[in-house]
Design a protein around this motif. Structure first.
Motif, short mmCIF file in Angstrom:
data_model
loop_
_atom_site.label_atom_id
_atom_site.label_comp_id
_atom_site.label_asym_id
_atom_site.label_seq_id
_atom_site.Cartn_x
_atom_site.Cartn_y
_atom_site.Cartn_z
N ILE A 30 8.36 -1.13 0.92
CA ILE A 30 7.31 0.18 0.71
C ILE A 30 7.77 1.28 1.42
CG2 ILE A 30 6.48 -0.84 2.67
CD1 ILE A 30 3.61 -0.23 1.49
N ASP A 53 -1.38 6.34 1.10
CA ASP A 53 -3.01 6.52 0.66
C ASP A 53 -3.47 8.25 0.56
OD1 ASP A 53 -5.48 5.23 0.50
OD2 ASP A 53 -6.41 5.92 2.36
N SER A 99 1.83 3.46 4.69
CA SER A 99 0.82 2.49 3.86
C SER A 99 -0.44 3.98 4.48
CB SER A 99 0.07 1.41 4.89
OG SER A 99 0.44 0.38 4.85
N LEU A 134 3.52 -3.50 -1.30
CA LEU A 134 2.61 -2.83 -1.01
C LEU A 134 1.34 -3.54 -1.21
CD1 LEU A 134 1.92 0.63 -1.46
CD2 LEU A 134 2.21 -0.60 -3.80
N PRO A 175 -0.60 -3.88 2.48
CA PRO A 175 0.55 -3.27 3.82
C PRO A 175 0.00 -2.21 5.15
CG PRO A 175 0.26 -1.75 1.93
CD PRO A 175 -0.82 -2.75 2.31
N TRP A 176 -1.25 -3.18 5.10
CA TRP A 176 -1.18 -2.65 6.43
C TRP A 176 -1.35 -2.31 7.99
CZ3 TRP A 176 -3.88 2.34 4.77
CH2 TRP A 176 -4.61 2.17 3.02
N GLU A 221 2.41 -10.54 4.79
CA GLU A 221 1.04 -9.68 4.02
C GLU A 221 0.30 -10.50 3.14
OE1 GLU A 221 4.69 -6.65 4.31
OE2 GLU A 221 4.50 -9.14 3.68
#
Length: 331
Positions: free
Chosen positions: A82, A121, A117, A106, A109-110, A203
């Motif tokens: 990412i 966003d 991320s 991705l 990804p938070w 993830e």
């Protein structure tokens, strides 16, 4: 008709191009790859030997210059990281084109990459486009599918997800990514560089936890080679006895020291049986298994294409499979 710009024309991008060419509701109208050897080649000749009016370019700007209208969606098949993807997303977003990417990190990804991320966003909202990371795994089998299955439960104590696959029919880059054919010293060296592993297992753990309302306080992951007990010869390689024929990764998600989610991924040449299995312990408790498993290459291409309508209609920002409308098959 959904018009697509494809960015990244390695084996996966080319296979997606072939799948799109067989459909009548979606088409590739522009193609980009940084490989200078592909510059100005006919995209159709590259993917299936049939001439088209799509000329491969080395930049998005050049690929769009002769189009009457911008594409409806960008399919981005370039990197797994990412961090490396951020600038690519911004370069696409500037043109106001929604994005579906196969970047594993991705997919959710938070937790692992919160700063980048948030940046992605913000970029997507700035340019009023939606962006999605998806694929077969992560993106479906070990996260989205068990999330859906959990919806019939009154209570959940724990969930175990297993993806065991024979990597013999998979594309060569995938076989290389799981370390097939390496001696154990080379396997360990590649593991330490981070280039040898299934990307996205953590993830998937975080995705599933978020879907069922768990706040994990610890997530672990271990990786080990799958050792060949005998010499194995396949079209793409010969594997000596004692060398790695693949990789096994296990990740656990804990709440207050109790394991609530277990992910078991194993991909190896010569694996005796392939399957995908979700086991839920709760009310009700049940196991759902896909015998022979889902072919990862086919399914990754398919879900990437079939997510097109969902991301076109999604709100601006960075999405996961949990925040878009359910993708459906595109004819």
């Amino acid at each position: 008709m959904i018009n697509v710009i494809q960015i990244g024309l390695g084996p996966l991008g080319q296979q997606i191009g072939r799948y799109i060419a067989d459909k009548n509701k979606i088409q590739t109208v522009a193609a980009v790859d940084i490989n200078e050897a592909l510059m100005n080649q006919d995209f159709g000749q590259l993917i299936n030997g049939k001439t088209t009016n799509v000329s491969i370019k080395n930049s998005i700007k050049d690929a769009l210059i002769n189009l009457r209208e911008k594409p409806d969606i960008a399919i981005l098949t370039t990197v797994s990281s990412i961090q490396k993807l951020e600038s690519q997303i911004e370069n696409i977003a500037k043109h106001g084109i929604p994005i579906v990417s196969t970047c594993e990190e991705l997919s959710y990804p938070w937790e692992e990459n919160p700063e980048v991320s948030a940046k992605i966003d913000t970029i997507c909202k700035k340019y009023n486009i939606a962006c999605l990371g998806t694929g077969v795994n992560p993106g479906f089998l070990m996260d989205y599918l068990p999330s859906v299955l959990s919806s019939v439960c009154k209570d959940i104590e724990s969930i175990t997800v297993e993806r065991i696959q024979d990597a013999t029919p998979r594309r060569i880059p995938f076989q290389q990514k799981i370390g097939a054919g390496l001696d154990l010293k080379a396997f360990k060296a590649k593991e330490q560089t981070g280039t040898l592993r299934h990307v996205g297992l953590k993830e998937s753990v975080y995705f599933l936890a978020g879907s069922i309302g768990l706040k994990l306080d610890n997530v672990t992951e271990e990786l080990n080679p799958v050792i060949a007990e005998d010499t194995i010869s396949i079209t793409s390689m010969d594997i000596k006895k004692g060398d790695a024929r693949g990789v096994e990764q296990i990740s656990h998600g804990y709440v207050n020291g109790i394991c609530k989610i277990k992910m078991h991924f194993k991909a190896a040449i010569g694996e005796s049986r392939s399957y995908d299995r979700v086991s839920i312990k709760g009310v009700p408790s049940f196991t759902s298994e896909i015998d022979t498993g889902v072919n990862g290459d086919i399914a990754t291409c398919a879900i990437t294409i079939n997510s097109a309508k969902s991301i076109i209609n999604a709100s601006p920002g960075l999405h996961t499979m949990a925040t878009i409308a359910v993708p459906g098959y595109i004819n």
